[in-house]
Design a protein around this motif. Structure first.
Motif, PDB file in Angstrom:
ATOM      1  N   ALA A  69       0.823  -1.145   0.122  1.00 37.25           N
ATOM      2  CA  ALA A  69       0.001   0.065   0.036  1.00 37.25           C
ATOM      3  C   ALA A  69       0.894   1.193   0.093  1.00 37.25           C
ATOM      4  O   ALA A  69       0.511   2.305  -0.394  1.00 37.25           O
ATOM      5  CB  ALA A  69      -0.863  -0.106   1.215  1.00 37.25           C
ATOM      6  N   ILE A  70       2.144   1.300   0.424  1.00 35.84           N
ATOM      7  CA  ILE A  70       2.879   2.295   0.458  1.00 35.84           C
ATOM      8  C   ILE A  70       3.366   2.790  -1.067  1.00 35.84           C
ATOM      9  O   ILE A  70       3.584   4.340  -1.063  1.00 35.84           O
ATOM     10  CB  ILE A  70       4.377   2.093   1.169  1.00 35.84           C
ATOM     11  N   LEU A  71       3.077   2.155  -1.915  1.00 38.54           N
ATOM     12  CA  LEU A  71       3.369   2.517  -3.346  1.00 38.54           C
ATOM     13  C   LEU A  71       2.314   3.630  -3.713  1.00 38.54           C
ATOM     14  O   LEU A  71       2.614   4.460  -4.817  1.00 38.54           O
ATOM     15  CB  LEU A  71       3.388   1.269  -4.172  1.00 38.54           C
TER      16      LEU A  71
ATOM     17  N   ARG B 268       4.483   8.303  -0.803  1.00 37.70           N
ATOM     18  CA  ARG B 268       5.183   7.073  -1.395  1.00 37.70           C
ATOM     19  C   ARG B 268       6.622   7.247  -1.718  1.00 37.70           C
ATOM     20  O   ARG B 268       7.041   8.327  -2.181  1.00 37.70           O
ATOM     21  CB  ARG B 268       4.502   6.394  -2.580  1.00 37.70           C
ATOM     22  N   PRO B 269       7.581   6.501  -1.512  1.00 39.63           N
ATOM     23  CA  PRO B 269       9.027   6.535  -2.030  1.00 39.63           C
ATOM     24  C   PRO B 269       9.120   6.317  -3.530  1.00 39.63           C
ATOM     25  O   PRO B 269       8.212   5.790  -4.079  1.00 39.63           O
ATOM     26  CB  PRO B 269       9.518   5.162  -1.190  1.00 39.63           C
ATOM     27  N   GLU B 270      10.218   6.669  -3.830  1.00 41.18           N
ATOM     28  CA  GLU B 270      10.580   6.555  -5.343  1.00 41.18           C
ATOM     29  C   GLU B 270      11.009   5.084  -5.319  1.00 41.18           C
ATOM     30  O   GLU B 270      11.730   4.514  -4.267  1.00 41.18           O
ATOM     31  CB  GLU B 270      11.823   7.103  -5.734  1.00 41.18           C
ATOM     32  N   TYR B 271      10.371   4.323  -6.174  1.00 43.68           N
ATOM     33  CA  TYR B 271      10.538   2.625  -6.039  1.00 43.68           C
ATOM     34  C   TYR B 271      11.244   2.393  -7.520  1.00 43.68           C
ATOM     35  O   TYR B 271      10.722   2.280  -8.494  1.00 43.68           O
ATOM     36  CB  TYR B 271       9.360   2.063  -5.719  1.00 43.68           C
ATOM     37  N   TRP B 272      12.393   2.151  -7.232  1.00 44.76           N
ATOM     38  CA  TRP B 272      13.156   1.385  -8.513  1.00 44.76           C
ATOM     39  C   TRP B 272      13.443  -0.071  -8.422  1.00 44.76           C
ATOM     40  O   TRP B 272      13.867  -0.549  -7.520  1.00 44.76           O
ATOM     41  CB  TRP B 272      14.595   2.151  -8.487  1.00 44.76           C
TER      42      TRP B 272
ATOM     43  N   THR C 252      -0.294 -11.220 -12.100  1.00 43.10           N
ATOM     44  CA  THR C 252       0.743 -10.457 -11.458  1.00 43.10           C
ATOM     45  C   THR C 252       1.660  -9.621 -12.275  1.00 43.10           C
ATOM     46  O   THR C 252       1.760  -8.527 -12.139  1.00 43.10           O
ATOM     47  CB  THR C 252       1.488 -11.508 -10.944  1.00 43.10           C
ATOM     48  N   LEU C 253       2.030 -10.189 -13.555  1.00 42.67           N
ATOM     49  CA  LEU C 253       2.364  -9.182 -14.502  1.00 42.67           C
ATOM     50  C   LEU C 253       1.736  -7.985 -15.128  1.00 42.67           C
ATOM     51  O   LEU C 253       2.200  -6.924 -15.159  1.00 42.67           O
ATOM     52  CB  LEU C 253       3.073  -9.978 -15.678  1.00 42.67           C
ATOM     53  N   ASP C 254       0.288  -8.348 -15.001  1.00 46.79           N
ATOM     54  CA  ASP C 254      -0.618  -7.187 -15.448  1.00 46.79           C
ATOM     55  C   ASP C 254      -0.501  -6.082 -14.415  1.00 46.79           C
ATOM     56  O   ASP C 254      -0.726  -5.092 -14.657  1.00 46.79           O
ATOM     57  CB  ASP C 254      -1.965  -7.893 -15.649  1.00 46.79           C
ATOM     58  N   HIS C 255      -0.460  -6.551 -13.068  1.00 46.35           N
ATOM     59  CA  HIS C 255      -0.526  -5.679 -12.178  1.00 46.35           C
ATOM     60  C   HIS C 255       0.837  -4.802 -12.126  1.00 46.35           C
ATOM     61  O   HIS C 255       0.795  -3.732 -11.873  1.00 46.35           O
ATOM     62  CB  HIS C 255      -0.412  -6.432 -10.800  1.00 46.35           C
ATOM     63  N   ILE C 256       2.119  -5.555 -12.356  1.00 46.82           N
ATOM     64  CA  ILE C 256       3.185  -4.780 -12.473  1.00 46.82           C
ATOM     65  C   ILE C 256       3.348  -3.820 -13.633  1.00 46.82           C
ATOM     66  O   ILE C 256       3.484  -2.341 -13.585  1.00 46.82           O
ATOM     67  CB  ILE C 256       4.540  -5.720 -12.643  1.00 46.82           C
ATOM     68  N   VAL C 257       2.512  -4.089 -14.693  1.00 44.87           N
ATOM     69  CA  VAL C 257       2.331  -3.216 -15.975  1.00 44.87           C
ATOM     70  C   VAL C 257       1.546  -2.029 -15.369  1.00 44.87           C
ATOM     71  O   VAL C 257       1.737  -0.689 -15.735  1.00 44.87           O
ATOM     72  CB  VAL C 257       1.586  -3.730 -17.250  1.00 44.87           C
TER      73      VAL C 257
ATOM     74  N   TRP D 152       4.127   4.691 -10.548  1.00 46.55           N
ATOM     75  CA  TRP D 152       4.188   4.331  -9.123  1.00 46.55           C
ATOM     76  C   TRP D 152       5.605   3.578  -8.965  1.00 46.55           C
ATOM     77  O   TRP D 152       5.998   3.617  -7.713  1.00 46.55           O
ATOM     78  CB  TRP D 152       2.948   3.600  -8.451  1.00 46.55           C
ATOM     79  N   VAL D 153       6.079   3.025  -9.894  1.00 44.10           N
ATOM     80  CA  VAL D 153       7.303   2.446 -10.011  1.00 44.10           C
ATOM     81  C   VAL D 153       8.209   2.781 -11.254  1.00 44.10           C
ATOM     82  O   VAL D 153       7.442   2.899 -12.213  1.00 44.10           O
ATOM     83  CB  VAL D 153       7.167   0.711  -9.653  1.00 44.10           C
TER      84      VAL D 153
END
Length: 277
Positions: A146-148, A153-157, A178-183, A190-191
């Motif tokens: 949820a922090i994203l 939120r932090p920069e997330y690399w 899961t990959l759809d979620h990352i996309v 956000w990332v």
């Protein structure tokens, strides 16, 4: 973020530490020298910002002759955490980090996992656990993500190895989702995710996951993990070495655009596979 009971408990720990330290006539630097951390870290412990590792708490008891009160308190707080003992401080720190840089060689990082993916990973690593245990682990992992989406939120690399895309954790349907979620996280900005292709071969971090965290008012940390434990590193020289290794990883990755295309392609492959089974 509102303070929880864990936060309040650690603040009490810090107040107790300050009281016992001053009673003993030690400055923060004096105590730090006796327990092999800097005086600044003692100050962070006393403010409840950082959580001492168990071995540090044991050395504090010895230095202040407190009969084990700090060790017992740390053990109690660790046992109340939903995370493994070696990870609970990492989870606390990521909630206040301004930047998180992560390398995932095999498994999608916890902050980007879906509930189904998290469940598959948890069941695989705890095959005899109760359903209650599994559910608690999944919920705590998803809650961390949820922090994203938080306003602060932090920069997330994230650097993903292509292997993390190719291992069908939970089966094709779970991987596709899961990959759809990352996309979606990438497209929402956000990332920032890049992928190291398998063809790169050897690279700068060969022994497991790596996470770097930066903060507004405290020194950066590095976290490494093996199959059975993890280590939070805060020695400046070691953290600098880890940062250099991460920089070398990023040089070896595909561009963000090419990485996104590869992730989308992998998701589509899993989707087709799921539809035929």
């Amino acid at each position: 973020m509102a303070k929880g009971k864990q936060d309040e408990a650690w603040e009490f720990f810090g107040e107790l530490l300050k009281d016992r330290r001053e009673t003993a006539g030690f400055s923060q630097g004096d105590l730090g020298a006796r327990v092999f951390v800097s005086g600044g870290y003692i100050g962070l412990f006393e403010q409840g910002i950082r959580r001492p590792q168990l071995d540090v708490a044991q050395r504090i008891d010895e230095a202040l002759q407190t009969g084990g009160i700090f060790e017992r308190t740390v053990r109690k707080l660790i046992n109340k955490s939903p995370y493994a003992s070696y990870f609970h401080e990492v989870a606390e720190l990521e909630a206040v980090a301004t930047r998180i840089c992560e390398f995932a060689p095999v498994v999608v990082p916890g902050l980007m996992q879906t509930p189904e993916y998290a469940r598959a990973v948890t069941v695989a690593t705890h095959p005899f656990a109760t359903e209650e245990f599994i559910e608690e682990k999944v919920i705590s992992r998803i809650d961390r993500g949820a922090i994203l989406k938080d306003a602060t939120r932090p920069e997330y690399w994230v650097v993903l190895h292509e292997n993390a895309l190719g291992i069908p954790v939970g089966g094709p349907a779970v991987m596709a989702a899961t990959l759809d979620h990352i996309v979606a996280l990438i497209r929402e900005r956000w990332v920032l995710v890049t992928v190291i292709p398998r063809a790169v071969g050897a690279h700068s971090v060969m022994e497991g996951p790596l996470r770097l965290m930066e903060f507004k008012d405290q020194p950066p940390t590095a976290y490494t993990e093996t199959a059975f434990t993890g280590t939070l590193l805060d020695d400046p020289a070691v953290v600098k070495q880890a940062q250099r290794a991460y920089d070398l990883l990023r040089v070896a990755t595909l561009s963000p655009e090419a990485s996104l295309t590869l992730i989308e392609s992998a998701a589509e492959d899993y989707r087709r596979c799921a539809s035929t089974t």
